[in-house]
Structures are given as C-alpha cells and as structure tokens.
Design a protein around this motif. Structure first.
Motif, PDB file in Angstrom:
ATOM      1  N   CYS A  84       0.916  -1.121  -0.042  1.00  0.00           N
ATOM      2  CA  CYS A  84       0.093   0.298   0.196  1.00  0.00           C
ATOM      3  C   CYS A  84       0.912   1.310   0.014  1.00  0.00           C
ATOM      4  O   CYS A  84       0.484   2.334  -0.539  1.00  0.00           O
ATOM      5  CB  CYS A  84      -0.868  -0.044   1.266  1.00  0.00           C
ATOM      6  SG  CYS A  84      -0.028   0.184   2.731  1.00  0.00           S
ATOM      7  N   GLY A  85       2.052   1.036   0.649  1.00  0.00           N
ATOM      8  CA  GLY A  85       2.933   2.374   0.586  1.00  0.00           C
ATOM      9  C   GLY A  85       2.812   3.381   1.820  1.00  0.00           C
ATOM     10  O   GLY A  85       3.422   4.036   1.919  1.00  0.00           O
ATOM     11  N   VAL A  86       1.758   3.101   2.443  1.00  0.00           N
ATOM     12  CA  VAL A  86       1.490   4.161   3.544  1.00  0.00           C
ATOM     13  C   VAL A  86       1.255   3.409   4.932  1.00  0.00           C
ATOM     14  O   VAL A  86       1.193   4.166   6.064  1.00  0.00           O
ATOM     15  CB  VAL A  86       0.214   4.639   3.416  1.00  0.00           C
ATOM     16  CG1 VAL A  86       0.381   5.662   1.968  1.00  0.00           C
ATOM     17  CG2 VAL A  86      -1.093   3.999   3.021  1.00  0.00           C
ATOM     18  N   CYS A  87       0.962   2.112   5.243  1.00  0.00           N
ATOM     19  CA  CYS A  87       0.914   1.462   6.440  1.00  0.00           C
ATOM     20  C   CYS A  87       2.583   1.690   7.169  1.00  0.00           C
ATOM     21  O   CYS A  87       3.370   1.945   6.734  1.00  0.00           O
ATOM     22  CB  CYS A  87       0.598   0.077   6.423  1.00  0.00           C
ATOM     23  SG  CYS A  87       1.753  -0.946   5.670  1.00  0.00           S
ATOM     24  N   CYS A  90       5.173  -0.449   5.303  1.00  0.00           N
ATOM     25  CA  CYS A  90       5.708   0.105   4.104  1.00  0.00           C
ATOM     26  C   CYS A  90       6.681   1.363   4.279  1.00  0.00           C
ATOM     27  O   CYS A  90       7.656   1.615   3.982  1.00  0.00           O
ATOM     28  CB  CYS A  90       4.435   0.748   3.220  1.00  0.00           C
ATOM     29  SG  CYS A  90       3.743  -0.873   2.344  1.00  0.00           S
ATOM     30  N   CYS A  98       3.567  -5.452   4.479  1.00  0.00           N
ATOM     31  CA  CYS A  98       2.553  -4.548   4.293  1.00  0.00           C
ATOM     32  C   CYS A  98       1.370  -5.331   5.065  1.00  0.00           C
ATOM     33  O   CYS A  98       0.856  -6.455   4.432  1.00  0.00           O
ATOM     34  CB  CYS A  98       2.613  -4.097   2.817  1.00  0.00           C
ATOM     35  SG  CYS A  98       0.917  -3.124   2.582  1.00  0.00           S
ATOM     36  N   SER A  99       0.508  -4.546   5.657  1.00  0.00           N
ATOM     37  CA  SER A  99      -0.794  -4.760   6.027  1.00  0.00           C
ATOM     38  C   SER A  99      -1.954  -5.058   5.005  1.00  0.00           C
ATOM     39  O   SER A  99      -2.937  -5.624   5.187  1.00  0.00           O
ATOM     40  CB  SER A  99      -1.368  -4.027   7.375  1.00  0.00           C
ATOM     41  OG  SER A  99      -0.319  -3.346   7.986  1.00  0.00           O
TER      42      SER A  99
HETATM   43 ZN    ZN Z   1       1.571  -1.258   3.454  1.00  0.00          ZN
END
Ligand code: ZN
Ligand code: ZN
Length: 332
Positions: A84-87, A90, A98-99
């Motif tokens: 996702c790039g934001v958890c 990440c 990544c969740s």
């Molecule tokens: Zn993530």
C-alpha cells in the motif's frame, strides 16, 4: 489472450481467457516474455493453498515488456506483492510485511498468460542485454538474497567464516548456494533428497550436497548458520540438530507449520531463530543487478518450455522428474 489456467487440483489448462485489464491509471499492461514456476504455484496446483482457488491464472515470477502508456516498449520484472505504501511497515521500508498487500497470481490474475497488468510502482527495469528468462529468476533469487541478509545482520562472525547448511536444493536452495559461493563462503553444504538436484547443485554451485535420508552430512551442533529452505517438521528438527551454540537458524520455506522446536537448545545455546518472508523492493533491485553481473552464475540449470506445454511441466515437477529446480515458461 492465451493463458495457462489452474482449473482444478492437479489440472492446468491452456485456453483462451479475457484480455488482462488495468484496474487504474497507475497500472501498466505487460506482454509476458517469461514466467517461472514457483513452489507456491505447485502448492496451489496440489490444492493446498486456501488463498489460490481454481479457476485462477497463477504465476508471479515474471518478465515482460510494457505494451501501453508512459513505459511503452520498456522491459521489466518486478514485485508481485503489491504494497500500500502508507502502512507502518511500508514506511519502514518493510513492504513485504504490508498490512494491506495484494499479490499477482493470487488475489489478481498472474503471469501464466500472454498479458498481465500490474501497478507501475511494482516494476524493476531489466538491464539491456539481460534475457527475459534470467529476469524472471529475480523473484526467487531475491528470496534467497533477503534471507541471506537477515542472517548476516544477526551472525556474530562474518558469513565467510561460517559453516553454513542449506536444507533443500530446490530453486531457493540453489540460489542460496550460488549466492554463498559468490560471497566467498567456503564452508557451505546442501541437504537434498532428490539425486538429480544434488548433481545440479554440485555442478552449478560447486557446493557439496548430501542425501539427508542416507547420510548424516553434517556433525551435530556444528553449523553457524542453517537456512531451512523447505520448512517441514522434519527439516526444522534437522536444522536444530545441526545448529551450533550461538548459531542462527533462518526459516525460509514453509511446507507445513506444526512444530516441536527444541526450546531447551534454543534457550541454553542462545540460538537465534529468524523467519524470513519474500523480499523488499530494495532486495529485488539488488537481485536484478546481481543476476546481470553473474553473481548467481550462468543459470544454465534453468529449463525453458513453451507456456502452451505448461501442463506437462507441472506434471513433471509433481512427479519429481525434472532435474532442474526451476522451469521458466515462455508465452510466445
Ligand atoms: Zn503497506
Ligand atoms: Zn515465487
């Protein structure tokens, strides 16, 4: 488009499928040039993966060329895990944890097809002159590289000084043996039950290989680092027996997970047990460079077959008939 579809347990069908579609503007469509058969695809083929339900297009060890948009004509391999790039993970650079991750060949159609779509952020460019087959080895080779780096971070002594046992001479075990050799590790040995694969390890990785069913291979409590690239109850027991006091045991494969770990030895002998899962984008980029520079050898042990004959490749792997630990399928 043509695709090799897992239509039922132990059944792969080469047939017409709807053309791959981009799910958003951030995605690209790749013409697949090469795609490797992974142990996890075999697992799904055997009906043992609750996350991969037929009918499904498997395949995540891909290399291909973009056929539309900004990257038109460029060649890529990439990360089949879409993070996702934001958890929390990440942003720590641990995108493999990544969740909110999804995966090609699992939650969305994979690469056993003429075309596949994937978010552009997952792509790693293939250097000029590197073959598609070699580029398709990036994903399994990166799994070995990631595990090796995890072990190196924990080992008290430099890995070159270590006695290293690799359990399993499949693709991950083979890449591990090749990488250890490239790193200058002299004291490595591979445990593998399939005689064809033992021969291949000795020949291509120039590493000693033994049959754990008939030979002891390593002395009890003698190995500084053990990579379990199988991950079964038997191999975990063997790994714990082989590991030296203060050693590092790295669990890479995951054939089953019920376990009787020797917690007494783990505690009294200060053994570090590390679980490793896949790779990060950094590992994938480093692996493409390493493959291109020849750090994994010439990869002549890898077998190529047309995607249209994919069904027989699965049968041969199922029956242990293939000497090669990696079959790469070519869609065209
Ligand atoms: Zn993530
Ligand atoms: Zn794989």
């Amino acid at each position: 488009m043509k695709a090799l579809v897992n239509t039922a347990t132990l059944e792969m069908t080469f047939r017409d499928e709807p053309m791959a579609v981009r799910l958003s503007d951030d995605e690209v469509c790749l013409r697949i040039d090469a795609v490797g058969i992974c142990g996890s695809d075999m697992h799904a083929y055997h009906g043992h993966d609750p996350r991969r339900i037929p009918p499904i297009i498997l395949g995540h060890e891909f290399a291909g060329e973009v056929v539309d948009g900004t990257y038109l004509g460029k060649r890529f391999t990439g990360n089949p895990l879409i993070a996702c790039g934001v958890c929390d993970y990440c942003v720590q650079g641990r995108s493999n944890l990544c969740s909110n991750r999804s995966m090609v060949g699992m939650t969305r159609p994979g690469a056993y097809a003429e075309f596949m779509t994937i978010p552009a952020k997952c792509l790693v460019e293939i250097p000029t002159g590197m073959s598609a087959t070699r580029a398709a080895l990036t994903e399994p080779a990166a799994t070995a590289l990631h595990a090796l780096h995890m072990a190196q971070r924990t080992s008290v002594r430099p890995i070159q000084e270590c006695r290293v046992l690799v359990i399993g001479g499949g693709a991950i075990g083979m890449f591990m043996a090749l990488l250890l050799r490239n790193y200058g590790v002299r004291g490595a040995v591979v445990a593998e039950t399939n005689p064809l694969r033992r021969k291949s390890i000795v020949r291509h990785a120039e590493t000693r290989a033994f049959d754990p069913l008939s030979e002891s291979g390593v002395t009890e409590s003698s190995c500084d680092i053990v990579f379990d690239c199988v991950g079964s109850k038997h191999t975990r027991t063997a790994a714990f027996k082989a590991i030296r006091h203060g050693g590092v045991m790295v669990h890479v494969g995951l054939q089953d997970w019920s376990s009787d770990i020797d917690m007494r030895k783990l505690t009294l002998a200060e053994i570090t047990l590390i679980g490793t899962y896949t790779y990060t984008m950094a590992d994938l980029r480093a692996t493409v460079a390493a493959l291109h520079e020849g750090a994994f050898g010439d990869c002549s042990w890898v077998e190529e077959r047309p995607l249209a004959d994919g069904s027989s490749a699965f049968t041969d792997l199922h029956e242990g008939k293939s000497a090669s630990a990696k079959i790469v399928l070519l869609p065209h």
